[in-house]
Scaffold this active site. Structure first.
Site, PDB file in Angstrom:
ATOM      1  N   ASN A  24       9.570  -4.830 -12.252  1.00 51.20           N
ATOM      2  CA  ASN A  24       9.428  -4.767 -13.713  1.00 51.20           C
ATOM      3  C   ASN A  24      10.967  -3.988 -14.628  1.00 51.20           C
ATOM      4  OD1 ASN A  24       8.660  -3.191 -16.568  1.00 51.20           O
ATOM      5  ND2 ASN A  24       7.380  -5.069 -16.580  1.00 51.20           N
ATOM      6  N   LYS A  58      12.771  -0.969 -21.337  1.00 52.61           N
ATOM      7  CA  LYS A  58      11.676  -1.601 -21.897  1.00 52.61           C
ATOM      8  C   LYS A  58      11.208  -1.343 -23.069  1.00 52.61           C
ATOM      9  CE  LYS A  58       9.918  -4.043 -19.533  1.00 52.61           C
ATOM     10  NZ  LYS A  58      10.271  -5.484 -19.057  1.00 52.61           N
ATOM     11  N   ASP A 251       3.965  -1.331 -15.862  1.00 54.15           N
ATOM     12  CA  ASP A 251       3.088  -2.716 -15.762  1.00 54.15           C
ATOM     13  C   ASP A 251       2.775  -2.673 -14.393  1.00 54.15           C
ATOM     14  OD1 ASP A 251       3.425  -3.418 -18.276  1.00 54.15           O
ATOM     15  OD2 ASP A 251       4.631  -5.022 -17.938  1.00 54.15           O
TER      16      ASP A 251
END
Length: 355
Positions: A24, A58, A251
């Site tokens: 991720n 992110k 995640d």
């Protein structure tokens, strides 16, 4: 309008599908390089074109306390090392128009996050890089919206666009995948990708011990969504993969364990090949040539399931121990799957569960 890029043409022509995969977020240079090597080895072994994925930032985390990554400058340096060391194309995401030019110097595919799929300035700035643009469908959007988003890329002079299904909000803390979207999104006239990991998120559905919430997920259902996508016939699979999902800073609940990647991909390839051959046989039949249905069998986990299709030579479909029998199977290695974050003892307990 500029010509399609060689990579775009390669991905469009990939059979049975291409793969966008990786962790991720960039956790460290060492981790990313190690993951890239392992995932490339697996993709090469099973014969899938691979674009390596990871994020440098992110920006849309549920909590301000969440790990975001090393930032753009350092993250792009690391992704550039992956590109050079393993001769891999790169996909990573942007959140602001000002990031596109720098990211376009490293990434082969620029990904537009789902929350930003309608942001015209961002789409145009990404398009101007000339790179392939992968637009995630917003969780709040109908599939028809993606026609307009893809058209914004083309009107900016870039024909290299693809659209990605990543689930639709179902209440406050859940997502569902509507398989009809894989067909309806073809109206965007470009490759369709299925995100089989983010689509199992439960946004803001996980309460934290110290207060607040984070996104949870249903990793154990990733094979279910993946099978559906390749059976419908998507062009590409997007998935996030981690060697230790329970320790992943972001995640973790929806990253697929690296040690089960090869087996899952083998199963998906088998299903996708069967779908491709059936469709081609149907097309031949509809063109006026005679077509006869031949009874044959599909063997899954020792069971024989009668099947009627046009390919008598396809007597068996090699599927993995991700059982389709409806019953949970026992791990062949006898190991508890708790280390991968699968919840042992529940109806969706480990990666060998029945679906």
């Amino acid at each position: 309008m500029a010509a399609s890029s060689p990579l775009y043409n390669q991905l469009k022509a990939a059979e049975p599908f291409f793969l966008l995969a990786g962790p991720n977020v960039i956790e460290s240079e060492e981790h990313i390089l190690r993951m890239a090597k392992h995932i490339k080895d697996i993709a090469t072994k099973v014969g899938l074109p691979l674009v390596f994925k990871s994020s440098f930032d992110k920006a849309n985390r549920t909590s301000s306390k969440s790990f975001r990554g090393p930032g753009m400058a350092e993250g792009l340096k690391i992704l550039e090392k992956v590109k050079v060391a393993y001769d891999l194309p790169i996909v990573t995401d942007v959140h602001e128009s000002s990031q596109c030019e720098a990211v376009g110097k490293v990434a082969d595919i620029i990904q537009i996050p789902a929350f930003l799929c309608r942001q015209t300035d961002l789409l145009v700035a990404a398009a101007h890089t000339g790179k392939i643009i992968n637009i995630k469908k917003g969780q709040f959007c109908a599939p028809s919206v993606m026609e307009n988003s893809a058209e914004k890329i083309r009107l900016a002079g870039n024909p290299n666009v693809m659209v990605c299904e990543r689930g639709t909000m179902f209440g406050y803390n859940d997502l569902i995948v509507d398989p009809r979207n894989f067909e309806w999104m073809r109206e965007a006239n470009c490759p369709v990708v299925a995100d089989i990991t983010h689509s199992l998120q439960q946004p803001a559905g996980k309460k934290l011990d110290g207060g607040g919430v984070a996104s949870g997920g249903l990793r154990e259902l990733i094979p279910c969504i993946a099978r559906t996508a390749v059976a419908v016939g998507v062009d590409g699979i997007f998935m996030e993969v981690h060697d230790d999902p329970l320790s992943a800073p972001v995640d973790g609940p929806t990253q697929w364990p690296l040690r089960h990647l090869e087996e899952l991909l083998e199963e998906l390839i088998a299903i996708a090949i069967l779908t491709l051959k059936f469709r081609r046989g149907s097309q031949k039949g509809s063109s006026g040539s005679k077509s006869t249905l031949h009874p044959t069998v599909i063997k899954i986990k020792g069971s024989v399931i009668p099947s009627f299709h046009k390919f008598a030579t396809l007597s068996t479909v090699p599927l993995s121990r991700f059982s389709l029998s409806g019953k949970r199977s026992i791990p062949e290695d006898g190991r508890c799957e708790e280390e991968d974050g699968f919840r042992e003892g529940k109806s969706h307990g480990n990666p060998n569960f029945g679906l």
